[in-house]
Design an enzyme around this catalytic site. Structure first.
Site, PDB file in Angstrom:
ATOM      1  N   ASN A  59      14.006  48.777  22.405  1.00 54.63           N
ATOM      2  CA  ASN A  59      13.230  47.766  21.673  1.00 54.63           C
ATOM      3  C   ASN A  59      12.727  46.717  22.670  1.00 54.63           C
ATOM      4  O   ASN A  59      13.513  45.918  23.177  1.00 54.63           O
ATOM      5  CB  ASN A  59      14.137  47.120  20.609  1.00 54.63           C
ATOM      6  N   CYS A 102       9.938  40.324  16.860  1.00 58.00           N
ATOM      7  CA  CYS A 102       9.444  41.692  17.024  1.00 58.00           C
ATOM      8  C   CYS A 102       8.083  41.900  16.369  1.00 58.00           C
ATOM      9  O   CYS A 102       7.450  42.933  16.594  1.00 58.00           O
ATOM     10  CB  CYS A 102      10.460  42.693  16.496  1.00 58.00           C
ATOM     11  N   HIS A 147       6.793  49.157  14.953  1.00 56.81           N
ATOM     12  CA  HIS A 147       7.676  48.511  15.926  1.00 56.81           C
ATOM     13  C   HIS A 147       8.904  49.395  16.141  1.00 56.81           C
ATOM     14  O   HIS A 147       9.470  49.927  15.185  1.00 56.81           O
ATOM     15  CB  HIS A 147       8.091  47.132  15.393  1.00 56.81           C
TER      16      HIS A 147
HETATM   17  O1  UT7 Z   1      13.534  44.380  15.805  1.00 58.53           O
HETATM   18  C1  UT7 Z   1      14.481  43.539  15.279  1.00 58.53           C
HETATM   19  C2  UT7 Z   1      15.631  43.649  16.200  1.00 58.53           C
HETATM   20  N1  UT7 Z   1      16.831  44.235  15.731  1.00 58.53           N
HETATM   21  C3  UT7 Z   1      16.935  45.289  14.902  1.00 58.53           C
HETATM   22  O2  UT7 Z   1      16.046  45.839  14.342  1.00 58.53           O
HETATM   23  C4  UT7 Z   1      18.346  45.743  14.691  1.00 58.53           C
HETATM   24  C5  UT7 Z   1      18.555  46.375  13.355  1.00 58.53           C
HETATM   25  N2  UT7 Z   1      19.918  46.875  13.271  1.00 58.53           N
HETATM   26  C6  UT7 Z   1      20.275  48.057  13.812  1.00 58.53           C
HETATM   27  O3  UT7 Z   1      19.474  48.746  14.401  1.00 58.53           O
HETATM   28  C7  UT7 Z   1      21.705  48.506  13.594  1.00 58.53           C
HETATM   29  O4  UT7 Z   1      22.306  47.708  12.605  1.00 58.53           O
HETATM   30  C8  UT7 Z   1      22.556  48.455  14.906  1.00 58.53           C
HETATM   31  C9  UT7 Z   1      22.049  49.494  15.870  1.00 58.53           C
HETATM   32  C10 UT7 Z   1      22.526  47.082  15.530  1.00 58.53           C
HETATM   33  C11 UT7 Z   1      24.009  48.780  14.557  1.00 58.53           C
HETATM   34  O5  UT7 Z   1      24.070  50.064  13.929  1.00 58.53           O
HETATM   35  P1  UT7 Z   1      24.835  50.240  12.551  1.00 58.53           P
HETATM   36  O6  UT7 Z   1      24.775  51.658  12.216  1.00 58.53           O
HETATM   37  O7  UT7 Z   1      24.269  49.254  11.575  1.00 58.53           O
HETATM   38  O8  UT7 Z   1      26.296  49.863  12.951  1.00 58.53           O
HETATM   39  P2  UT7 Z   1      27.250  48.763  12.303  1.00 58.53           P
HETATM   40  O9  UT7 Z   1      26.856  47.408  12.728  1.00 58.53           O
HETATM   41  O10 UT7 Z   1      27.415  49.053  10.838  1.00 58.53           O
HETATM   42  O11 UT7 Z   1      28.585  49.137  13.004  1.00 58.53           O
HETATM   43  C12 UT7 Z   1      29.271  50.367  12.717  1.00 58.53           C
HETATM   44  C13 UT7 Z   1      30.374  50.529  13.730  1.00 58.53           C
HETATM   45  C14 UT7 Z   1      31.212  49.265  13.905  1.00 58.53           C
HETATM   46  O12 UT7 Z   1      32.554  49.657  14.115  1.00 58.53           O
HETATM   47  P3  UT7 Z   1      33.624  49.605  12.930  1.00 58.53           P
HETATM   48  O13 UT7 Z   1      33.639  48.170  12.491  1.00 58.53           O
HETATM   49  O14 UT7 Z   1      33.113  50.535  11.882  1.00 58.53           O
HETATM   50  O15 UT7 Z   1      34.885  50.055  13.590  1.00 58.53           O
HETATM   51  C15 UT7 Z   1      30.683  48.679  15.160  1.00 58.53           C
HETATM   52  O16 UT7 Z   1      31.618  47.873  15.829  1.00 58.53           O
HETATM   53  O17 UT7 Z   1      29.814  50.810  15.002  1.00 58.53           O
HETATM   54  C16 UT7 Z   1      30.351  49.915  15.959  1.00 58.53           C
HETATM   55  N3  UT7 Z   1      29.380  49.688  17.014  1.00 58.53           N
HETATM   56  C17 UT7 Z   1      29.299  50.508  18.080  1.00 58.53           C
HETATM   57  N4  UT7 Z   1      29.971  51.602  18.413  1.00 58.53           N
HETATM   58  C18 UT7 Z   1      29.634  52.211  19.564  1.00 58.53           C
HETATM   59  C19 UT7 Z   1      28.446  48.705  17.121  1.00 58.53           C
HETATM   60  N5  UT7 Z   1      27.756  48.876  18.252  1.00 58.53           N
HETATM   61  C20 UT7 Z   1      28.261  49.982  18.863  1.00 58.53           C
HETATM   62  C21 UT7 Z   1      27.973  50.653  20.062  1.00 58.53           C
HETATM   63  N6  UT7 Z   1      28.657  51.752  20.363  1.00 58.53           N
HETATM   64  N7  UT7 Z   1      27.003  50.227  20.894  1.00 58.53           N
END
Ligand code: UT7
Length: 331
Positions: free
Chosen positions: A286, A115, A256
């Site tokens: 993204n 990125c 970004h």
């Molecule tokens: O540019 C570099 C590229 N990548 C990034 O910058 C990504 C950086 N990371 C992020 O933006 C975030 O970590 C994500 C958007 C990927 C995830 O968001 P989060 O708030 O960190 O969620 P999490 O991974 O802590 O997950 C929280 C919950 C989980 O469920 P449980 O275990 O609490 O029951 C996930 O399974 O949210 C769940 N979850 C979803 N729920 C609905 C993960 N993805 C989704 C989804 N819809 N799409």
């Protein structure tokens, strides 16, 4: 003699027409529009059709650049392309773009920095202009993330879109400062949190690598998020402090676009009001190396960027890679 500076003299972004909305994703994986908007800030992304590759998006972005800021493409003497989704392992996307645009006498290469791809390509282009060796440099960021996205993985497929952008770099005139300064850093310990394991020399493509989904993005979102929030603040503060500035001196912050919360956390830390922060993740998702030039275009469209403005650009990405660039907008 004063330092020869580089300045951006044009920018254009391009996204393919096909849309993938949150409503579409709700039908594909267990997710909701509400969750995606709240946790990431994306409503829709644009996806390339089958057979459309990173070089095609790059070429469209350059055509838009020429239309908006007319110049003779034959005068381009360097093409630097940031991408992690090159059309092929080789030749470079820069070679493919050169050929498709029919630029007769130029040099070029690709930069792989996740990125941070556009920012690192910009860093390289700037150095070649500052050295006095090159006078018209196309810096392009282009990614077809849909080519490596697993549309059954809800933590990944909601984030990424396809897109590209291009800027023209030229020497600044006497007394103009253009690109003021840049800082960048790689920390390979982060490689384990965001990577595509298949298709390289470690795991060449085979039935097994395909069966094991090794040609898709593998992401530990939480760890990437934590690092991005910390590092984007650190890099932006570093480049500002190096130049005796603070967030209050910045007219326009172009980060970004990975997650709305990463951008607003950085702006808050720098004490920047949100009206100086460019956020278009809602429309594009993204797009990896495409986000920064696309956001520059948004800033111009929204009249948040004008000649003389102090602009702060920042990115954090796979690698880990990070960087921040400070510049004075030149037109
Ligand atoms: O540019 C570099 C590229 N990548 C990034 O910058 C990504 C950086 N990371 C992020 O933006 C975030 O970590 C994500 C958007 C990927 C995830 O968001 P989060 O708030 O960190 O969620 P999490 O991974 O802590 O997950 C929280 C919950 C989980 O469920 P449980 O275990 O609490 O029951 C996930 O399974 O949210 C769940 N979850 C979803 N729920 C609905 C993960 N993805 C989704 C989804 N819809 N799409």
């Amino acid at each position: 003699m004063s330092r020869l500076a580089a300045k951006i003299t044009g920018v254009a972004g391009y996204v393919p027409p096909r849309l993938l909305t949150n409503a579409d994703l709700e039908k594909m994986v267990d997710t909701t529009d509400e969750w995606i908007m709240e946790r990431v800030g994306i409503r829709e992304r644009h996806l390339a059709d089958k057979g459309v590759a990173a070089s095609d998006l790059a070429v469209e972005a350059v055509k838009k650049l020429v239309a908006a800021h007319p110049f003779d493409l034959q005068t381009v003497d360097l093409i630097v392309v940031g991408t992690v989704t090159p059309d092929m392992m080789y030749p470079s996307t820069a070679c493919l773009v050169q050929h498709k645009l029919g630029i007769a006498n130029t040099w070029g290469f690709d930069v792989s920095a996740g990125c941070s791809g556009f920012l690192y390509a910009l860093n390289a282009g700037v150095k070649f202009v500052e050295s006095g060796q090159y006078k018209k440099v196309l810096v392009i960021g282009s990614d077809v993330n849909s080519s490596m996205t697993d549309y059954t993985d809800r933590a990944v497929c909601i984030i990424f879109g396809d897109g590209a952008g291009a800027v023209l770099l030229e020497p600044a005139g006497e007394g103009e400062d253009g690109i003021i300064d840049q800082v960048a850093q790689i920390e390979g310990v982060g490689g384990q949190f965001l990577y595509m394991p298949g298709g390289g020399s470690l795991n060449p493509a085979s039935h097994a690598t395909v069966d094991q989904k090794m040609h898709y993005i593998h992401q530990d979102g939480k760890n990437v998020f934590k690092y991005a929030v910390k590092k984007m603040a650190e890099m932006t503060e570093r480049v500002l402090a190096k130049n005796g500035l603070t967030g209050k001196d910045v007219d326009c912050f172009i980060a970004h676009q990975a997650n709305r919360r990463i951008i607003t956390a950085t702006a808050e830390r720098l004490g920047m009001p949100l009206d100086k922060v460019i956020i278009n993740i809602e429309q594009y998702g993204n797009t990896t190396a495409g986000t920064i030039p696309l956001a520059m275009q948004t800033a111009l469209e929204e009249k948040k960027l004008k000649k003389g403005d102090i602009v702060l650009i920042a990115a954090v990405g796979a690698g880990f890679t990070s960087g921040a660039t400070l510049l004075r907008w030149a037109y």
